[in-house]
Design a protein around this motif. Sequence first.
Motif, short mmCIF file in Angstrom:
data_model
loop_
_atom_site.label_atom_id
_atom_site.label_comp_id
_atom_site.label_asym_id
_atom_site.label_seq_id
_atom_site.Cartn_x
_atom_site.Cartn_y
_atom_site.Cartn_z
N MET A 15 21.51 27.74 58.46
CA MET A 15 22.69 28.20 57.73
C MET A 15 23.87 28.26 58.68
N LEU A 16 25.00 27.72 58.23
CA LEU A 16 26.18 27.70 59.08
C LEU A 16 26.80 29.08 59.16
N THR A 17 27.14 29.49 60.37
CA THR A 17 27.87 30.75 60.58
C THR A 17 29.36 30.48 60.47
N PRO A 18 30.19 31.53 60.34
CA PRO A 18 31.64 31.30 60.32
C PRO A 18 32.14 30.56 61.55
N VAL A 19 31.53 30.84 62.71
CA VAL A 19 31.94 30.14 63.92
C VAL A 19 31.62 28.65 63.82
N ASP A 20 30.45 28.32 63.24
CA ASP A 20 30.08 26.92 63.07
C ASP A 20 31.06 26.20 62.14
N VAL A 21 31.50 26.90 61.10
CA VAL A 21 32.47 26.30 60.17
C VAL A 21 33.77 25.99 60.89
N VAL A 22 34.23 26.92 61.73
CA VAL A 22 35.44 26.68 62.51
C VAL A 22 35.25 25.49 63.44
N HIS A 23 34.07 25.41 64.06
CA HIS A 23 33.78 24.28 64.95
C HIS A 23 33.81 22.95 64.21
N VAL A 24 33.27 22.91 63.00
CA VAL A 24 33.29 21.68 62.20
C VAL A 24 34.73 21.28 61.89
#
Length: 209
Positions: free
Chosen positions: A1-10
């Motif tokens: 599951m993507l974390t908020p930090v992962d979403v920002v990285h994407v």
Amino acid sequence: MLTPVDVVHVMLTALFALAAVQALWHCVRWPKAGRRDRVDHLLHSAMSVTMAAMPWSLGRPLSGRVATVVLTLAALWFPLTALRHHSANRVTDIVGRLPHAVGMVAMAWMSRTHHGAAMPPHETLAAAPAAHGTTTPGHATGVPVPAAWVTGLLTVYLLACAIRSLTRPMPSLRSAPDAARRAAATNPYGHVRDGATALGTALMLLVPH
């Protein structure tokens, strides 16, 4: 599951990938451009590719002393070539190239192996005690105060550069100098790319990776 930090990285990866394609496309589209302009765009493209890879495991080999030295040399390219460039106002030329140099400096700063950004990973935040309200911001986040100041100054400067580039009035080129009109005609999306890259670099300084 993507974390908020992962979403920002994407999102940052997509932004830098587009910036890399635009810089490379402009370099290929204008083969008669001078050597300095061609190297500038190649450096912009390489910087954007590096920043796109940095948040992920692909970016781990980009850290360390060698990467810091290479990025520092790339940062020096912009002001030093402005000194060698024959222009009517050399000071203005140097100032105009400083945002690119500072972007490279920010990358060199992030490539340091002990750089933890201005904010630690969310696991560290979750494990940190809540009763540290009396400590300084640098100590509260586990980042040394001098390092936090460097990160903060780089972030503020890049955000200012991003705002300036993204809000530059395009329709008022009629009253702009001839050099500005020629630059806008040959690279109409350059300011948008520069502003977006500066904004993304500032966010990378703040987001843990």
